[in-house]
Scaffold this motif. Sequence first.
Motif, short mmCIF file in Angstrom:
data_model
loop_
_atom_site.label_atom_id
_atom_site.label_comp_id
_atom_site.label_asym_id
_atom_site.label_seq_id
_atom_site.Cartn_x
_atom_site.Cartn_y
_atom_site.Cartn_z
N LYS A 68 37.27 42.03 47.99
CA LYS A 68 38.00 40.87 48.50
C LYS A 68 37.07 39.94 49.27
N LYS A 69 36.22 40.55 50.09
CA LYS A 69 35.25 39.74 50.84
C LYS A 69 34.34 38.98 49.87
N LEU A 70 33.91 39.69 48.83
CA LEU A 70 33.02 39.10 47.83
C LEU A 70 33.70 37.94 47.11
N ILE A 71 34.97 38.12 46.74
CA ILE A 71 35.71 37.05 46.06
C ILE A 71 35.78 35.82 46.97
N GLU A 72 36.07 36.08 48.23
CA GLU A 72 36.16 34.99 49.20
C GLU A 72 34.83 34.23 49.29
N GLU A 73 33.73 35.00 49.36
CA GLU A 73 32.40 34.36 49.44
C GLU A 73 32.10 33.56 48.19
N LYS A 74 32.44 34.14 47.01
CA LYS A 74 32.16 33.43 45.76
C LYS A 74 32.97 32.15 45.69
N LEU A 75 34.20 32.18 46.17
CA LEU A 75 35.02 30.96 46.18
C LEU A 75 34.40 29.91 47.09
N ASN A 76 33.90 30.38 48.24
CA ASN A 76 33.25 29.45 49.16
C ASN A 76 31.98 28.86 48.57
N ASP A 77 31.32 29.66 47.71
CA ASP A 77 30.12 29.17 47.04
C ASP A 77 30.45 28.20 45.92
N GLY A 78 31.71 28.03 45.63
CA GLY A 78 32.11 27.04 44.63
C GLY A 78 32.36 27.60 43.24
N LEU A 79 32.40 28.92 43.11
CA LEU A 79 32.72 29.50 41.80
C LEU A 79 34.22 29.38 41.54
N ASP A 80 34.59 29.19 40.26
CA ASP A 80 36.02 29.15 39.99
C ASP A 80 36.53 30.53 39.59
N GLU A 81 37.85 30.60 39.38
CA GLU A 81 38.51 31.88 39.15
C GLU A 81 37.90 32.63 37.96
N ASP A 82 37.71 31.91 36.85
CA ASP A 82 37.21 32.56 35.64
C ASP A 82 35.80 33.11 35.84
N GLU A 83 34.99 32.36 36.58
CA GLU A 83 33.62 32.83 36.84
C GLU A 83 33.63 34.13 37.65
N ILE A 84 34.59 34.25 38.55
CA ILE A 84 34.70 35.47 39.35
C ILE A 84 35.14 36.64 38.48
N TYR A 85 36.13 36.39 37.59
CA TYR A 85 36.55 37.46 36.67
C TYR A 85 35.39 37.89 35.79
N THR A 86 34.61 36.91 35.30
CA THR A 86 33.46 37.25 34.45
C THR A 86 32.45 38.08 35.23
N PHE A 87 32.19 37.66 36.46
CA PHE A 87 31.26 38.40 37.32
C PHE A 87 31.67 39.87 37.43
N LEU A 88 32.96 40.08 37.69
CA LEU A 88 33.43 41.46 37.88
C LEU A 88 33.44 42.24 36.58
N ARG A 89 33.79 41.55 35.47
CA ARG A 89 33.84 42.24 34.18
C ARG A 89 32.45 42.65 33.71
N GLU A 90 31.44 41.82 34.05
CA GLU A 90 30.07 42.18 33.67
C GLU A 90 29.61 43.46 34.36
N ARG A 91 30.21 43.75 35.50
CA ARG A 91 29.77 44.92 36.25
C ARG A 91 30.69 46.12 36.08
N TYR A 92 32.00 45.85 36.01
CA TYR A 92 32.95 46.96 35.95
C TYR A 92 33.70 47.04 34.62
N GLY A 93 33.50 46.06 33.73
CA GLY A 93 34.18 46.09 32.44
C GLY A 93 35.60 45.55 32.50
N ASP A 94 36.24 45.46 31.32
CA ASP A 94 37.62 44.96 31.25
C ASP A 94 38.56 45.81 32.09
N TYR A 95 38.13 47.03 32.31
CA TYR A 95 38.95 48.00 33.02
C TYR A 95 39.34 47.51 34.42
N ILE A 96 38.53 46.61 34.97
CA ILE A 96 38.82 46.13 36.33
C ILE A 96 40.00 45.16 36.39
#
Lengths: 130, 188
Positions: A68-96
């Motif tokens: 949650k902290k990471l999502i908040e930071e990424k949003l503050n850095d100007g990433l959009d929702e899809d970019e955050i989902y992609t970031f997480l999927r690249e690391r944890y897979g669709d399973y996340i």
Amino acid sequence: MKKQFCSILSICFLYITIISNITLAEEKNTQLNFLTNKTREIAQNIKCLVCQNQSIDESNSELAKDLKKLIEEKLNDGLDEDEIYTFLRERYGDYILLKPPLNTNTILLWFLPFIILVFSSIYIFKFFKK
Amino acid sequence: MKSKFSITNFLPVILFSFIVIISGLVLYKLRSSSSPPSNITSQLIGKKIPEVPVKLANLNLNINNEEFLNFKNYQNQLFAVNFFASWCAPCRVEAPLIEDLSKIIPVIGIAYKDKDIDTKKFLEEFGNPYKKIGADSSGKIAIEWGVYGVPETFLINEKGDIIYRHAGPLLYNVFKSEILPLIKNKNQ
């Protein structure tokens, strides 16, 4: 006399139940109030991998808090929702994702209910026609 | 009318068994092939080590510690990266096997959400099998690596690609049936 005692006792229990619910609810709110609504909205779609089948929004596990902290930071850095989902999927897979994406593995999962619906409505239609 | 024996009477049963069989097969395939929830397949298999810098754990408890872990030092051979923490009970369970692993290939430890002083105490108690120890006090490095709980062990080949990940404590059967064959393959 005995009846009265029983009813008082049950009212006490009811009272305790209600109170404990309220206190729990408030605890949850205080823990999450530092997060923005957008973060919480995204967090609701992310599965908590520690306590599977719960979103990280609901979870208080260490990993969920960090994500949650990471999502908040990424949003503050100007990433959009899809970019955050992609970031997480690249690391944890669709399973996340709590809602599985549509692909060959999940196609049946998505369409089986509709197939069942179609078949059963055909059957019911025929049944009543008879 | 009493007992009209026709196929339509059995249609719901047939349909129901059909659905049960199909979903059973799909579930079986999902369970056996891809991701059982207890050990989610890592997305990093076949990829390079995440580029996020890892600070070295400050085991001498110096005031200023600005050294970073350099994975490149190990990249001419197969090596392992092990996420652990002093507060994690399964890490104590796997400690002897990490020790064994460190006798075959270099093992780098990353202390997850741990205080340096606690890491130090843990290593004094269970021995230090690690070539170098990085510190991930915020838990951010673990997220970059797709770690969802300690302990997790990664194997990295000489090109710097992640070839294997095991989530959870390293147990003897996993060590023997999965990790040792990978090491042997590389040495041939």
